[in-house]
Design a protein around this motif. Structure first.
Motif, PDB file in Angstrom:
ATOM      1  N   ASP A   1      37.388  50.207  41.044  1.00 53.17           N
ATOM      2  CA  ASP A   1      38.791  50.143  41.435  1.00 53.17           C
ATOM      3  C   ASP A   1      38.821  49.843  42.914  1.00 53.17           C
ATOM      4  O   ASP A   1      37.811  50.004  43.622  1.00 53.17           O
ATOM      5  N   LEU A   2      39.951  49.389  43.409  1.00 53.09           N
ATOM      6  CA  LEU A   2      40.074  48.948  44.799  1.00 53.09           C
ATOM      7  C   LEU A   2      40.947  49.887  45.611  1.00 53.09           C
ATOM      8  O   LEU A   2      41.949  50.408  45.115  1.00 53.09           O
ATOM      9  N   VAL A   3      40.600  50.064  46.871  1.00 49.27           N
ATOM     10  CA  VAL A   3      41.447  50.713  47.862  1.00 49.27           C
ATOM     11  C   VAL A   3      41.759  49.625  48.882  1.00 49.27           C
ATOM     12  O   VAL A   3      40.842  49.033  49.460  1.00 49.27           O
TER      13      VAL A   3
ATOM     14  N   THR B   1      42.156  48.864  39.128  1.00 50.48           N
ATOM     15  CA  THR B   1      43.371  49.502  39.638  1.00 50.48           C
ATOM     16  C   THR B   1      43.329  49.373  41.150  1.00 50.48           C
ATOM     17  O   THR B   1      42.298  49.640  41.775  1.00 50.48           O
ATOM     18  N   LYS B   2      44.446  48.926  41.728  1.00 51.92           N
ATOM     19  CA  LYS B   2      44.541  48.752  43.173  1.00 51.92           C
ATOM     20  C   LYS B   2      45.312  49.939  43.740  1.00 51.92           C
ATOM     21  O   LYS B   2      46.483  50.120  43.436  1.00 51.92           O
ATOM     22  N   TYR B   3      44.644  50.755  44.569  1.00 53.46           N
ATOM     23  CA  TYR B   3      45.274  51.872  45.261  1.00 53.46           C
ATOM     24  C   TYR B   3      45.620  51.367  46.653  1.00 53.46           C
ATOM     25  O   TYR B   3      44.727  51.007  47.421  1.00 53.46           O
ATOM     26  N   VAL B   4      46.917  51.323  46.969  1.00 53.07           N
ATOM     27  CA  VAL B   4      47.375  50.602  48.158  1.00 53.07           C
ATOM     28  C   VAL B   4      48.054  51.523  49.164  1.00 53.07           C
ATOM     29  O   VAL B   4      48.926  52.318  48.801  1.00 53.07           O
ATOM     30  N   ALA B   5      47.644  51.380  50.428  1.00 55.23           N
ATOM     31  CA  ALA B   5      48.312  52.064  51.536  1.00 55.23           C
ATOM     32  C   ALA B   5      49.540  51.230  51.895  1.00 55.23           C
ATOM     33  O   ALA B   5      49.403  50.094  52.352  1.00 55.23           O
TER      34      ALA B   5
ATOM     35  N   ARG C   1      36.898  41.043  37.428  1.00 56.03           N
ATOM     36  CA  ARG C   1      36.746  42.446  37.827  1.00 56.03           C
ATOM     37  C   ARG C   1      37.834  42.874  38.814  1.00 56.03           C
ATOM     38  O   ARG C   1      38.362  43.982  38.720  1.00 56.03           O
ATOM     39  N   ILE C   2      38.161  42.011  39.749  1.00 59.24           N
ATOM     40  CA  ILE C   2      39.202  42.345  40.735  1.00 59.24           C
ATOM     41  C   ILE C   2      40.561  42.466  40.055  1.00 59.24           C
ATOM     42  O   ILE C   2      41.320  43.395  40.325  1.00 59.24           O
TER      43      ILE C   2
END
Length: 193
Positions: A52-54, A83-87, A78-79
């Protein structure tokens, strides 16, 4: 507990910037001449089969314009599945998913996500966020893809004022074009004295 890996493409002088970002950066796409099939495969392996991505909001917006329409390939697949966890301060405008905002306290949001079950977390780009998470002791690994070039200007990997950290080299390899891939484990605050 999930691991957080920071993966950055960086010049020898520590520059991670790849686009103008509104500030007249003169070297967009500076790493293109050094890309090789072997390098692509090595970078894919650094990410892992599932992750998953931050992401910081700027990187999320840049990637949302590219990856959803990229031709199918292992990295794009894959990207896009991650799941993208976004600030972000504008969570209602997040469209490329699966996606979740980290909340108003980014460090606490990352701690919360790391404590859940799931694949490892990967932070790419997002240099401001990378410095914050490294400084807060939330990064477990730093993977540097170092290109044989000096840029002399641009955003650096670690922001001024980031708390000192100690890292341990886990492994390193090179590509035919001279790119060095090094994986470091974060061991904690830098011992003083």
């Amino acid at each position: 507990m999930r691991k957080l890996k920071i993966i950055e493409h960086v010049s020898l002088d520590g520059v991670v910037q790849h686009s103008a970002d509104g500030d007249d950066f003169p070297y967009p796409d500076w790493n293109l001449p050094y890309r090789t099939p072997e390098g692509r495969d090595a970078v894919l392996a650094l990410h892992g089969e599932r992750f998953d991505l931050v992401l910081g909001r700027h990187t999320y917006d840049l990637w949302a314009r590219f990856w959803p329409t990229a031709p199918a390939n292992p990295m794009a697949d894959r990207i896009n599945a991650a799941t993208k966890y976004v600030a972000t301060h504008r969570p209602e405008s997040l469209r490329w998913g699966p996606v979740e905002p980290l909340g108003p306290d980014v460090a606490e949001g990352v701690r919360r996500v790391k404590a859940t079950d799931g694949p490892d977390l990967v932070l790419c780009g997002s240099s401001t966020l990378a410095s914050t998470l490294l400084g807060d002791g939330l990064a477990d690994e730093v993977l540097l893809i170092v290109y044989p070039i000096v840029l002399g200007t641009g955003k650096r990997l670690v922001a001024e004022g980031t708390p000192a950290r100690s890292l341990e080299l886990a492994d390193t390899s090179t590509t035919p074009s001279g790119v060095v891939l090094s994986r470091y484990r974060v061991t904690g605050p830098l011992p003083v004295g």
